[in-house]
Design an enzyme around this catalytic site. Sequence first.
Site, PDB file in Angstrom:
ATOM      1  N   GLU A   1      -0.418  -2.007   0.307  1.00 51.60           N
ATOM      2  CA  GLU A   1      -1.682  -1.933   1.037  1.00 51.60           C
ATOM      3  C   GLU A   1      -1.496  -2.868   2.217  1.00 51.60           C
ATOM      4  OE1 GLU A   1      -4.689  -2.743   2.631  1.00 51.60           O
ATOM      5  OE2 GLU A   1      -5.670  -3.575   0.850  1.00 51.60           O
TER       6      GLU A   1
ATOM      7  N   GLY B   1      -0.714  -7.041   2.195  1.00 43.70           N
ATOM      8  CA  GLY B   1      -0.408  -7.994   3.263  1.00 43.70           C
ATOM      9  C   GLY B   1      -0.076  -7.248   4.540  1.00 43.70           C
ATOM     10  N   SER B   2       0.753  -7.850   5.364  1.00 43.56           N
ATOM     11  CA  SER B   2       1.022  -7.262   6.676  1.00 43.56           C
ATOM     12  C   SER B   2       2.017  -6.095   6.560  1.00 43.56           C
ATOM     13  CB  SER B   2       1.602  -8.316   7.612  1.00 43.56           C
ATOM     14  OG  SER B   2       2.875  -8.707   7.161  1.00 43.56           O
ATOM     15  N   THR B   3       2.011  -5.228   7.538  1.00 45.03           N
ATOM     16  CA  THR B   3       2.939  -4.093   7.559  1.00 45.03           C
ATOM     17  C   THR B   3       4.408  -4.557   7.638  1.00 45.03           C
ATOM     18  OG1 THR B   3       1.284  -2.555   8.354  1.00 45.03           O
ATOM     19  CG2 THR B   3       3.564  -2.006   8.858  1.00 45.03           C
TER      20      THR B   3
ATOM     21  N   GLU C   1      -2.603  -5.050  15.023  1.00 37.62           N
ATOM     22  CA  GLU C   1      -3.613  -5.689  14.183  1.00 37.62           C
ATOM     23  C   GLU C   1      -3.748  -7.156  14.598  1.00 37.62           C
ATOM     24  OE1 GLU C   1      -2.774  -6.372   9.880  1.00 37.62           O
ATOM     25  OE2 GLU C   1      -4.704  -5.394   9.589  1.00 37.62           O
TER      26      GLU C   1
ATOM     27  N   LYS D   1       2.159 -13.576  -7.446  1.00 42.03           N
ATOM     28  CA  LYS D   1       2.387 -14.624  -6.451  1.00 42.03           C
ATOM     29  C   LYS D   1       1.184 -14.683  -5.540  1.00 42.03           C
ATOM     30  CE  LYS D   1       4.007 -15.116  -2.332  1.00 42.03           C
ATOM     31  NZ  LYS D   1       3.168 -16.214  -1.829  1.00 42.03           N
TER      32      LYS D   1
ATOM     33  N   GLY E   1       5.356  -5.834   4.243  1.00 42.89           N
ATOM     34  CA  GLY E   1       5.408  -4.695   3.324  1.00 42.89           C
ATOM     35  C   GLY E   1       6.736  -3.953   3.435  1.00 42.89           C
TER      36      GLY E   1
ATOM     37  N   CYS F   1      -8.381  -6.002   6.101  1.00 42.20           N
ATOM     38  CA  CYS F   1      -7.349  -5.017   6.435  1.00 42.20           C
ATOM     39  C   CYS F   1      -7.949  -3.757   7.043  1.00 42.20           C
ATOM     40  CB  CYS F   1      -6.528  -4.669   5.201  1.00 42.20           C
ATOM     41  SG  CYS F   1      -7.533  -4.263   3.781  1.00 42.20           S
TER      42      CYS F   1
HETATM   43  P1  NAI Z   1       2.131 -11.608   4.898  1.00 42.42           P
HETATM   44  O1  NAI Z   1       2.088 -10.136   4.749  1.00 42.42           O
HETATM   45  O2  NAI Z   1       3.409 -12.199   5.349  1.00 42.42           O
HETATM   46  O3  NAI Z   1       1.722 -12.283   3.488  1.00 42.42           O
HETATM   47  C1  NAI Z   1       1.218 -11.571   2.375  1.00 42.42           C
HETATM   48  C2  NAI Z   1       1.897 -12.051   1.113  1.00 42.42           C
HETATM   49  O4  NAI Z   1       3.286 -11.736   1.177  1.00 42.42           O
HETATM   50  C3  NAI Z   1       1.836 -13.563   0.916  1.00 42.42           C
HETATM   51  O5  NAI Z   1       1.692 -13.859  -0.452  1.00 42.42           O
HETATM   52  C4  NAI Z   1       3.191 -14.020   1.410  1.00 42.42           C
HETATM   53  O6  NAI Z   1       3.589 -15.251   0.867  1.00 42.42           O
HETATM   54  C5  NAI Z   1       4.067 -12.889   0.922  1.00 42.42           C
HETATM   55  N1  NAI Z   1       5.350 -12.762   1.624  1.00 42.42           N
HETATM   56  C6  NAI Z   1       5.674 -13.184   2.870  1.00 42.42           C
HETATM   57  N2  NAI Z   1       6.953 -12.871   3.164  1.00 42.42           N
HETATM   58  C7  NAI Z   1       7.454 -12.235   2.085  1.00 42.42           C
HETATM   59  C8  NAI Z   1       8.725 -11.662   1.764  1.00 42.42           C
HETATM   60  N3  NAI Z   1       9.737 -11.685   2.630  1.00 42.42           N
HETATM   61  N4  NAI Z   1       8.892 -11.072   0.561  1.00 42.42           N
HETATM   62  C9  NAI Z   1       7.878 -11.013  -0.318  1.00 42.42           C
HETATM   63  N5  NAI Z   1       6.653 -11.555  -0.083  1.00 42.42           N
HETATM   64  C10 NAI Z   1       6.455 -12.154   1.100  1.00 42.42           C
HETATM   65  O7  NAI Z   1       0.923 -11.996   5.855  1.00 42.42           O
HETATM   66  P2  NAI Z   1       0.641 -13.372   6.667  1.00 42.42           P
HETATM   67  O8  NAI Z   1       1.900 -13.837   7.317  1.00 42.42           O
HETATM   68  O9  NAI Z   1      -0.072 -14.301   5.819  1.00 42.42           O
HETATM   69  O10 NAI Z   1      -0.366 -12.824   7.792  1.00 42.42           O
HETATM   70  C11 NAI Z   1       0.134 -12.197   8.965  1.00 42.42           C
HETATM   71  C12 NAI Z   1      -0.646 -10.948   9.293  1.00 42.42           C
HETATM   72  O11 NAI Z   1      -0.636 -10.052   8.205  1.00 42.42           O
HETATM   73  C13 NAI Z   1      -2.130 -11.129   9.567  1.00 42.42           C
HETATM   74  O12 NAI Z   1      -2.383 -11.559  10.870  1.00 42.42           O
HETATM   75  C14 NAI Z   1      -2.652  -9.744   9.330  1.00 42.42           C
HETATM   76  O13 NAI Z   1      -2.414  -8.946  10.464  1.00 42.42           O
HETATM   77  C15 NAI Z   1      -1.805  -9.230   8.204  1.00 42.42           C
HETATM   78  N6  NAI Z   1      -2.469  -9.361   6.890  1.00 42.42           N
HETATM   79  C16 NAI Z   1      -2.980  -8.219   6.321  1.00 42.42           C
HETATM   80  C17 NAI Z   1      -3.661  -8.307   5.128  1.00 42.42           C
HETATM   81  C18 NAI Z   1      -4.230  -7.113   4.467  1.00 42.42           C
HETATM   82  O14 NAI Z   1      -5.185  -7.232   3.714  1.00 42.42           O
HETATM   83  N7  NAI Z   1      -3.686  -5.932   4.667  1.00 42.42           N
HETATM   84  C19 NAI Z   1      -3.898  -9.586   4.458  1.00 42.42           C
HETATM   85  C20 NAI Z   1      -3.264 -10.718   5.126  1.00 42.42           C
HETATM   86  C21 NAI Z   1      -2.603 -10.575   6.299  1.00 42.42           C
END
Ligand code: NAI
Length: 500
Positions: free
Chosen positions: A265, A243-245, A400, A190, A248, A299
């Site tokens: 991660e 993605g975000s904590t 973050e 995804k 996760g 990240c």
């Molecule tokens: P997110 O963690 O919500 O999104 C990452 C992925 O998870 C996306 O594909 C999203 O569609 C998916 N996702 C969202 N909700 C989900 C759920 N309930 N079940 C399964 N998958 C789900 O991150 P978002 O909202 O785009 O960004 C918010 C914050 O996350 C950023 O400000 C940053 O702090 C952090 N982040 C960290 C990253 C990293 O590399 N560790 C990368 C992107 C964001």
Amino acid sequence: MSDLHIDLTAPNGLTFKQPLGLFIDNEWVSSSKGAKISTINPANEEEICAVHAADSNDVDKAVEAARRAFNGEWRELDTSVRGELLYKLSDLVEQHGDVLATIDAMDNGKTFQAARNVDIVGAIALLRYYAGWADKIHGKVIDPNPDKLAYVLREPIGVCGAIIPWNFPLLNIVTKLAPALAAGNTIVVKVAEQTPLSALYFANLVKEVGIPAGVVNVLNGAGREVGSAIAAHPGIDMITFTGSTPTGRQVMKTAAGTLKRVTLETGGKSPLLVFPDADLEQAVRWGHRGIMSNQGQVCSATSRILVHADIYDTFVIRFKAEVEKISKVGDPFQSDTFQGPQVTKDQFNRVLSYVEAGKQEGAQLVCGGAAFKNVGGKGLYIAPTVFAGVTDSMAIAQEEVFGPFVVIAPFHDEAEAIERANSTIFGLGASVFTRDISRALRVSKKIQSGTIWVNSSNDDDVRVPFGGYKQSGFGREMGEEGIEPYTITKSIHVNLNSKL
Ligand code: NAI
Ligand code: MG
């Protein structure tokens, strides 16, 4: 069907055919309900195109295809042939490098130069590195006594579910796909709904190279709908998430329903420590790149700089000068641009809300702290922001931010530096600047972090494992360890004596 592809012309004049559908079983298909999500170019806030958005029915179809492929010819393939396919895929990514970098620059807002030199180069390196592993993943023999022979097979785990973010769109999909395929798995990915385009373009290369149908399936869609359907799906054997904590945590809860293996991660608030004997100029340069690269959307960005009190004032002055000299904000396609726009309006607003928090908490704004007004007044640009005089209890020192936003604070001795470096819920990366080798190694040992950089920041290498301590996640990507999440062992006990 015409709404499955579109001819696009990028801001740099490059034209290419962009897939818009769901990639299931090596075919482009519409989402079952015809839903679409627009993707935006954050440099001008205009829609690039609308991309099909999957729902749980589409996840079912993708998982069925992935299962069929896993039980079919992919499983039977000689491991060297699997490696060759990944190697050929790396060549295709290289050939299409300009288009892929263009797509990521347009869809994400990162500079074309960075996309070309970091994302595309990194994706090629990952594919080649794991192509080399494909025929070197094997089990072992244990023969404890004359009557017994045991052997351990190292098998692929099955159908992998990958949920990826938007900060390195192509690199993120390849980081999951390369080790998963090398180990003989199939995958349902995804992509992030904010930046789906390069992964979809890449899916065509997967097909072109001859990877069998169903081995790779790529779905765009909303996290709460498609991401959670993947995490919950009984036909998926493991989840790899970046993605975000908080998300996760949610993914882990959802995956618990079927006791799936999960690797995460997640976020960070990585410290960069500068001791008084450090090469100050180098600490400033690495410190700047360590947080301001990729618009601060990394990240492991070293977003929290701790400087010894003796050199603190000088460091802050020189850091500000470095920002003014290097961080040219503007058009991602202009070759001298260092920083493009933030990826989305949400992220843009999030960074600005932390500016307000920093001011209210009494931190000292050294530079930046507002939207950056470029020519034409469009685009989600933020001036690179530096806060000094930050204390550990402030939200801007703990949370973050994920933007071009750094906090700087003084410390007084090594013990305090270590304690404060460890004083967040995260543990992804940490930098140590010192010329004292004993101190460098001593401090590196005491910091709770999956990666430590001595006299650099955000240095990575496909051969070296990467991942978190604490709430920055678990499981490792890259290096030999990066294969582990994608294999499962089977132990076979052979009775050589045959009598009970
Ligand atoms: P997110 O963690 O919500 O999104 C990452 C992925 O998870 C996306 O594909 C999203 O569609 C998916 N996702 C969202 N909700 C989900 C759920 N309930 N079940 C399964 N998958 C789900 O991150 P978002 O909202 O785009 O960004 C918010 C914050 O996350 C950023 O400000 C940053 O702090 C952090 N982040 C960290 C990253 C990293 O590399 N560790 C990368 C992107 C964001
Ligand atoms: Mg976009």
